[in-house]
Design a protein around this motif. Structure first.
Motif, PDB file in Angstrom:
ATOM      1  N   VAL A  50       0.818  -1.215   0.000  1.00 36.70           N
ATOM      2  CA  VAL A  50       0.000   0.000   0.000  1.00 36.70           C
ATOM      3  C   VAL A  50       0.851   1.265   0.000  1.00 36.70           C
ATOM      4  O   VAL A  50       0.545   2.220  -0.715  1.00 36.70           O
ATOM      5  CB  VAL A  50      -0.980  -0.015   1.199  1.00 36.70           C
ATOM      6  N   GLU A  51       1.935   1.281   0.760  1.00 37.54           N
ATOM      7  CA  GLU A  51       2.787   2.477   0.814  1.00 37.54           C
ATOM      8  C   GLU A  51       3.379   2.796  -0.561  1.00 37.54           C
ATOM      9  O   GLU A  51       3.448   3.953  -0.970  1.00 37.54           O
ATOM     10  CB  GLU A  51       3.913   2.308   1.841  1.00 37.54           C
ATOM     11  N   HIS A  52       3.822   1.765  -1.257  1.00 39.31           N
ATOM     12  CA  HIS A  52       4.390   1.949  -2.597  1.00 39.31           C
ATOM     13  C   HIS A  52       3.310   2.454  -3.566  1.00 39.31           C
ATOM     14  O   HIS A  52       3.550   3.367  -4.368  1.00 39.31           O
ATOM     15  CB  HIS A  52       4.997   0.639  -3.101  1.00 39.31           C
ATOM     16  N   LEU A  53       2.124   1.867  -3.480  1.00 36.44           N
ATOM     17  CA  LEU A  53       1.024   2.292  -4.340  1.00 36.44           C
ATOM     18  C   LEU A  53       0.615   3.723  -4.035  1.00 36.44           C
ATOM     19  O   LEU A  53       0.315   4.498  -4.952  1.00 36.44           O
ATOM     20  CB  LEU A  53      -0.169   1.354  -4.162  1.00 36.44           C
ATOM     21  N   GLN A  54       0.611   4.092  -2.747  1.00 35.39           N
ATOM     22  CA  GLN A  54       0.283   5.465  -2.358  1.00 35.39           C
ATOM     23  C   GLN A  54       1.244   6.463  -3.016  1.00 35.39           C
ATOM     24  O   GLN A  54       0.827   7.506  -3.495  1.00 35.39           O
ATOM     25  CB  GLN A  54       0.352   5.622  -0.837  1.00 35.39           C
ATOM     26  N   GLN A  55       2.537   6.120  -3.018  1.00 36.63           N
ATOM     27  CA  GLN A  55       3.544   6.998  -3.619  1.00 36.63           C
ATOM     28  C   GLN A  55       3.299   7.147  -5.118  1.00 36.63           C
ATOM     29  O   GLN A  55       3.339   8.249  -5.656  1.00 36.63           O
ATOM     30  CB  GLN A  55       4.957   6.453  -3.357  1.00 36.63           C
ATOM     31  N   ARG A  56       3.051   6.031  -5.786  1.00 34.42           N
ATOM     32  CA  ARG A  56       2.785   6.081  -7.233  1.00 34.42           C
ATOM     33  C   ARG A  56       1.522   6.868  -7.541  1.00 34.42           C
ATOM     34  O   ARG A  56       1.480   7.662  -8.479  1.00 34.42           O
ATOM     35  CB  ARG A  56       2.671   4.669  -7.804  1.00 34.42           C
ATOM     36  N   LEU A  57       0.487   6.663  -6.737  1.00 31.77           N
ATOM     37  CA  LEU A  57      -0.760   7.380  -6.947  1.00 31.77           C
ATOM     38  C   LEU A  57      -0.570   8.872  -6.700  1.00 31.77           C
ATOM     39  O   LEU A  57      -1.105   9.704  -7.434  1.00 31.77           O
ATOM     40  CB  LEU A  57      -1.854   6.815  -6.043  1.00 31.77           C
ATOM     41  N   SER A  58       0.202   9.215  -5.700  1.00 32.06           N
ATOM     42  CA  SER A  58       0.501  10.622  -5.427  1.00 32.06           C
ATOM     43  C   SER A  58       1.146  11.292  -6.639  1.00 32.06           C
ATOM     44  O   SER A  58       0.812  12.421  -7.001  1.00 32.06           O
ATOM     45  CB  SER A  58       1.421  10.718  -4.214  1.00 32.06           C
ATOM     46  N   GLU A  59       2.061  10.588  -7.269  1.00 30.92           N
ATOM     47  CA  GLU A  59       2.720  11.119  -8.473  1.00 30.92           C
ATOM     48  C   GLU A  59       1.712  11.306  -9.605  1.00 30.92           C
ATOM     49  O   GLU A  59       1.746  12.316 -10.317  1.00 30.92           O
ATOM     50  CB  GLU A  59       3.846  10.186  -8.898  1.00 30.92           C
ATOM     51  N   GLU A  60       0.819  10.337  -9.777  1.00 29.90           N
ATOM     52  CA  GLU A  60      -0.195  10.448 -10.835  1.00 29.90           C
ATOM     53  C   GLU A  60      -1.152  11.606 -10.572  1.00 29.90           C
ATOM     54  O   GLU A  60      -1.590  12.284 -11.497  1.00 29.90           O
ATOM     55  CB  GLU A  60      -0.985   9.140 -10.964  1.00 29.90           C
ATOM     56  N   LEU A  61      -1.477  11.852  -9.313  1.00 30.54           N
ATOM     57  CA  LEU A  61      -2.458  12.877  -8.959  1.00 30.54           C
ATOM     58  C   LEU A  61      -1.888  14.291  -8.961  1.00 30.54           C
ATOM     59  O   LEU A  61      -2.646  15.253  -8.819  1.00 30.54           O
ATOM     60  CB  LEU A  61      -3.074  12.564  -7.595  1.00 30.54           C
ATOM     61  N   GLN A  62      -0.594  14.442  -9.133  1.00 33.60           N
ATOM     62  CA  GLN A  62      -0.012  15.785  -9.179  1.00 33.60           C
ATOM     63  C   GLN A  62      -0.602  16.610 -10.321  1.00 33.60           C
ATOM     64  O   GLN A  62      -0.698  17.825 -10.222  1.00 33.60           O
ATOM     65  CB  GLN A  62       1.501  15.708  -9.301  1.00 33.60           C
ATOM     66  N   ALA A  63      -1.008  15.937 -11.381  1.00 37.53           N
ATOM     67  CA  ALA A  63      -1.595  16.634 -12.527  1.00 37.53           C
ATOM     68  C   ALA A  63      -3.092  16.863 -12.352  1.00 37.53           C
ATOM     69  O   ALA A  63      -3.740  17.417 -13.234  1.00 37.53           O
ATOM     70  CB  ALA A  63      -1.343  15.828 -13.794  1.00 37.53           C
ATOM     71  N   ALA A  64      -3.651  16.464 -11.232  1.00 39.81           N
ATOM     72  CA  ALA A  64      -5.093  16.535 -11.014  1.00 39.81           C
ATOM     73  C   ALA A  64      -5.474  17.630 -10.030  1.00 39.81           C
ATOM     74  O   ALA A  64      -6.320  17.427  -9.167  1.00 39.81           O
ATOM     75  CB  ALA A  64      -5.594  15.181 -10.516  1.00 39.81           C
ATOM     76  N   ALA A  65      -4.871  18.784 -10.162  1.00 38.52           N
ATOM     77  CA  ALA A  65      -5.096  19.862  -9.199  1.00 38.52           C
ATOM     78  C   ALA A  65      -6.553  20.307  -9.135  1.00 38.52           C
ATOM     79  O   ALA A  65      -7.034  20.718  -8.078  1.00 38.52           O
ATOM     80  CB  ALA A  65      -4.207  21.047  -9.544  1.00 38.52           C
TER      81      ALA A  65
END
Length: 111
Positions: A50-65
Protein backbone atom coordinates in the motif's frame (compact mmCIF):
# COMPACT_ATOMS: atom_id res chain seq x y z
CA UNK A 1 -19.35 14.09 -12.33
CA UNK A 2 -18.02 11.30 -10.12
CA UNK A 3 -15.45 8.72 -11.21
CA UNK A 4 -14.49 5.44 -9.55
CA UNK A 5 -11.26 3.89 -10.82
CA UNK A 6 -10.14 0.41 -9.79
CA UNK A 7 -6.34 0.67 -9.68
CA UNK A 8 -3.72 -1.98 -8.97
CA UNK A 9 -0.76 -0.18 -10.62
CA UNK A 10 -0.88 -2.47 -13.65
CA UNK A 11 -0.33 -0.88 -17.03
CA UNK A 12 -4.01 -1.12 -17.98
CA UNK A 13 -5.35 0.28 -14.72
CA UNK A 14 -2.77 3.10 -14.82
CA UNK A 15 -3.94 3.99 -18.33
CA UNK A 16 -7.53 4.09 -17.02
CA UNK A 17 -6.47 6.34 -14.14
CA UNK A 18 -4.55 8.69 -16.45
CA UNK A 19 -7.45 8.83 -18.92
CA UNK A 20 -9.80 9.75 -16.10
CA UNK A 21 -7.48 12.47 -14.79
CA UNK A 22 -6.40 13.98 -18.11
CA UNK A 23 -9.26 13.31 -20.55
CA UNK A 24 -12.61 12.67 -18.87
CA UNK A 25 -12.50 14.70 -15.66
CA UNK A 26 -13.29 18.40 -15.54
CA UNK A 27 -12.70 21.00 -12.84
CA UNK A 28 -14.59 20.07 -9.67
CA UNK A 29 -15.28 16.46 -10.66
CA UNK A 30 -14.82 13.79 -8.00
CA UNK A 31 -12.48 10.79 -8.12
CA UNK A 32 -12.38 7.77 -5.84
CA UNK A 33 -9.50 5.33 -6.44
CA UNK A 34 -10.24 1.82 -5.23
CA UNK A 35 -7.62 -0.88 -4.66
CA UNK A 36 -8.26 -4.49 -3.67
CA UNK A 37 -5.23 -5.84 -1.85
CA UNK A 38 -4.85 -9.56 -2.57
CA UNK A 39 -1.83 -11.05 -0.77
CA UNK A 40 -2.80 -14.54 -1.92
CA UNK A 41 -2.25 -13.53 -5.51
CA UNK A 42 0.72 -11.19 -5.21
CA UNK A 43 2.41 -12.46 -2.06
CA UNK A 44 4.80 -10.05 -0.37
CA UNK A 45 5.76 -8.19 -3.55
CA UNK A 46 6.89 -4.65 -2.67
CA UNK A 47 5.33 -3.27 -5.84
CA UNK A 48 1.85 -4.02 -4.48
CA UNK A 49 2.41 -2.80 -0.92
CA UNK A 50 0.00 0.00 0.00
CA UNK A 51 2.79 2.48 0.81
CA UNK A 52 4.39 1.95 -2.60
CA UNK A 53 1.02 2.29 -4.34
CA UNK A 54 0.28 5.47 -2.36
CA UNK A 55 3.54 7.00 -3.62
CA UNK A 56 2.79 6.08 -7.23
CA UNK A 57 -0.76 7.38 -6.95
CA UNK A 58 0.50 10.62 -5.43
CA UNK A 59 2.72 11.12 -8.47
CA UNK A 60 -0.19 10.45 -10.84
CA UNK A 61 -2.46 12.88 -8.96
CA UNK A 62 -0.01 15.79 -9.18
CA UNK A 63 -1.60 16.63 -12.53
CA UNK A 64 -5.09 16.53 -11.01
CA UNK A 65 -5.10 19.86 -9.20
CA UNK A 66 -8.67 20.68 -10.27
CA UNK A 67 -10.03 17.24 -9.37
CA UNK A 68 -11.57 16.45 -5.99
CA UNK A 69 -10.23 13.15 -4.63
CA UNK A 70 -12.17 11.06 -2.12
CA UNK A 71 -11.49 7.98 0.03
CA UNK A 72 -13.91 5.66 1.74
CA UNK A 73 -13.49 4.22 5.23
CA UNK A 74 -16.40 2.05 6.26
CA UNK A 75 -19.58 3.93 5.45
CA UNK A 76 -17.87 7.33 5.43
CA UNK A 77 -16.61 8.98 2.24
CA UNK A 78 -14.43 12.03 2.77
CA UNK A 79 -12.47 14.39 0.55
CA UNK A 80 -8.68 14.12 0.57
CA UNK A 81 -6.47 17.14 1.16
CA UNK A 82 -3.90 16.74 -1.63
CA UNK A 83 -1.61 19.28 0.04
CA UNK A 84 -0.96 16.92 2.97
CA UNK A 85 2.01 14.68 2.11
CA UNK A 86 0.97 11.57 4.12
CA UNK A 87 -2.73 11.70 3.31
CA UNK A 88 -4.34 8.40 2.28
CA UNK A 89 -5.25 8.76 -1.39
CA UNK A 90 -7.09 5.55 -2.18
CA UNK A 91 -9.67 3.24 -0.72
CA UNK A 92 -8.08 -0.12 0.09
CA UNK A 93 -10.00 -3.32 0.55
CA UNK A 94 -8.02 -6.35 1.69
CA UNK A 95 -9.17 -9.82 0.75
CA UNK A 96 -8.48 -11.59 4.04
CA UNK A 97 -9.19 -15.13 2.86
CA UNK A 98 -7.29 -14.81 -0.41
CA UNK A 99 -3.98 -15.82 1.12
CA UNK A 100 -5.47 -18.94 2.66
CA UNK A 101 -7.25 -19.89 -0.54
CA UNK A 102 -4.61 -19.27 -3.18
CA UNK A 103 -5.82 -20.84 -6.41
CA UNK A 104 -2.73 -23.00 -6.94
CA UNK A 105 -3.18 -24.50 -3.47
CA UNK A 106 -6.83 -25.21 -4.19
CA UNK A 107 -5.94 -27.03 -7.42
CA UNK A 108 -3.33 -29.20 -5.68
CA UNK A 109 -5.79 -30.00 -2.92
CA UNK A 110 -8.47 -30.93 -5.41
CA UNK A 111 -6.13 -33.23 -7.39
Amino acid sequence: MRFLVAWDSSELSTLALRATIHIFARTGDALLVYHVQNPGRYGACEEFEVEHLQQRLSEELQAAADLRVFVQKGDEIREVDLTKPREQLMTVHKKEVAEAQKISHMIVSFA
